[in-house]
Design a protein around this motif. Structure first.
Motif, short mmCIF file in Angstrom:
data_model
loop_
_atom_site.label_atom_id
_atom_site.label_comp_id
_atom_site.label_asym_id
_atom_site.label_seq_id
_atom_site.Cartn_x
_atom_site.Cartn_y
_atom_site.Cartn_z
N THR A 199 -0.15 3.82 -3.75
CA THR A 199 -0.70 3.70 -4.84
C THR A 199 0.33 3.22 -5.90
N GLU A 200 1.41 3.33 -5.76
CA GLU A 200 2.60 2.64 -6.78
C GLU A 200 2.60 1.37 -6.90
N LEU A 201 2.06 0.63 -5.88
CA LEU A 201 2.23 -0.74 -5.79
C LEU A 201 0.97 -1.20 -6.49
N GLU A 202 1.21 -2.42 -7.03
CA GLU A 202 0.33 -3.17 -7.75
C GLU A 202 -0.90 -3.41 -6.86
N GLY A 203 -2.11 -3.24 -7.13
CA GLY A 203 -3.27 -3.58 -6.41
C GLY A 203 -3.92 -2.61 -5.12
N ILE A 204 -3.17 -1.71 -4.93
CA ILE A 204 -3.48 -0.30 -4.11
C ILE A 204 -3.88 0.65 -4.90
N GLY A 205 -4.95 0.86 -4.50
CA GLY A 205 -5.90 2.44 -5.03
C GLY A 205 -5.86 3.28 -4.00
N PRO A 206 -6.40 4.65 -4.26
CA PRO A 206 -6.66 5.68 -3.18
C PRO A 206 -7.31 5.18 -2.08
N LYS A 207 -8.41 4.40 -2.18
CA LYS A 207 -9.18 3.94 -1.10
C LYS A 207 -8.59 3.01 -0.03
N VAL A 208 -7.83 2.38 -0.72
CA VAL A 208 -6.97 1.02 0.00
C VAL A 208 -6.05 1.78 1.07
N SER A 209 -5.21 2.92 -0.03
CA SER A 209 -4.21 3.70 0.48
C SER A 209 -5.09 4.43 2.04
N THR A 210 -6.09 4.95 2.03
CA THR A 210 -6.56 5.64 3.04
C THR A 210 -6.97 4.68 4.03
N VAL A 211 -7.36 3.32 3.95
CA VAL A 211 -7.49 2.20 4.92
C VAL A 211 -6.38 1.98 5.70
N LEU A 212 -5.21 1.92 4.98
CA LEU A 212 -3.70 1.59 5.51
C LEU A 212 -3.34 2.82 6.39
N ALA A 213 -3.62 4.15 5.57
CA ALA A 213 -3.18 5.01 6.63
C ALA A 213 -3.85 5.23 7.91
N GLY A 214 -5.11 4.92 7.97
CA GLY A 214 -5.93 4.80 9.18
C GLY A 214 -5.44 3.67 10.24
N ILE A 215 -4.56 2.62 9.67
CA ILE A 215 -4.11 1.95 10.89
C ILE A 215 -2.47 2.28 10.93
N GLY A 216 -2.07 3.21 10.49
CA GLY A 216 -0.60 3.64 10.72
C GLY A 216 0.38 3.13 9.69
N ILE A 217 -0.02 2.79 8.60
CA ILE A 217 0.93 2.49 7.59
C ILE A 217 0.70 3.36 6.41
N SER A 218 1.99 4.22 6.33
CA SER A 218 1.74 5.30 5.37
C SER A 218 3.27 5.11 4.37
N THR A 219 4.08 4.43 4.82
CA THR A 219 5.51 4.27 4.05
C THR A 219 5.62 2.96 3.61
N PHE A 220 6.42 2.62 2.42
CA PHE A 220 6.83 1.22 2.17
C PHE A 220 7.50 0.55 3.27
N GLU A 221 8.16 0.94 3.91
CA GLU A 221 8.85 0.18 4.91
C GLU A 221 7.89 -0.19 6.06
N SER A 222 6.96 0.71 6.46
CA SER A 222 5.91 0.34 7.51
C SER A 222 5.03 -0.66 7.01
N LEU A 223 4.67 -0.66 5.54
CA LEU A 223 3.85 -1.88 5.14
C LEU A 223 4.64 -3.01 4.97
N ALA A 224 5.93 -3.04 4.71
CA ALA A 224 6.93 -4.38 4.62
C ALA A 224 6.81 -4.95 5.91
N LYS A 225 6.94 -4.14 6.93
CA LYS A 225 7.01 -4.85 8.48
C LYS A 225 5.82 -5.00 9.03
N ALA A 226 4.38 -4.91 8.35
CA ALA A 226 3.15 -4.85 8.87
C ALA A 226 2.91 -6.50 8.97
N ASP A 227 1.80 -6.55 10.16
CA ASP A 227 1.44 -7.91 10.45
C ASP A 227 0.33 -8.32 9.50
#
Length: 151
Positions: free
Chosen positions: A73-101
């Motif tokens: 949620t420190e990233l501009e545009g990501i709130g708690p709900k979106v963070s939960t959606v991302l965690a649901g697909i295995g993205i919970s770190t900055f690095e994993s989001l940076a490498k995400a498709d």
């Protein structure tokens, strides 16, 4: 059967009062047992592991250390709900989001009902955050509005 017989005779000698006492005792016993179960915590679920510390995940061949989750949620545009959606697909770190498709993240957002969101800005921000480039991240975030490039 006995109660029907007592009611037919009229129950003039207090024959039904013992039944009232039995019901009262059973009720009080149930209240006591309910209190005992809740006070001892016998029905509580096991606590979930905290995400602050790295945890160990068992693999078929070895034990792998999983990095602690970042606050997306420190990233501009990501709130708690979106963070939960991302965690649901295995993205919970900055690095994993940076490498995400991009398409995988977009599909997860669409499925969750966030079709209007574009994760391109998040991926760019997370790449800077993963490197530890706080100045570059701040500069990029100042040019964004809701995680998108301001027009």
């Amino acid at each position: 059967m006995y109660t029907v017989h007592l009611l037919q005779e009229g129950g003039t000698q207090g024959g039904v009062s013992w039944l009232v006492w039995v019901v009262l005792i059973v009720f009080l016993l149930m209240v006591f047992l309910g209190w005992l179960v809740t006070s001892r915590g016998w029905l509580k679920k096991e606590e979930e592991p905290k995400h602050d510390e790295p945890s160990l995940v068992e693999n078929k061949s070895a034990v792998v250390e999983v990095p602690a989750a970042d606050d997306l949620t420190e990233l501009e545009g990501i709130g708690p709900k979106v963070s939960t959606v991302l965690a649901g697909i295995g993205i919970s770190t900055f690095e994993s989001l940076a490498k995400a498709d991009y398409d995988k993240v977009k599909a997860a957002l669409d499925t969750a009902g966030y079709k209007y969101m574009d994760p391109a800005g998040w991926i760019e921000q997370s790449a800077l955050a993963a490197k530890g480039d706080t100045e570059g991240l701040k500069k990029l975030q100042d040019s964004l509005k809701g995680g998108r490039k301001a027009a």
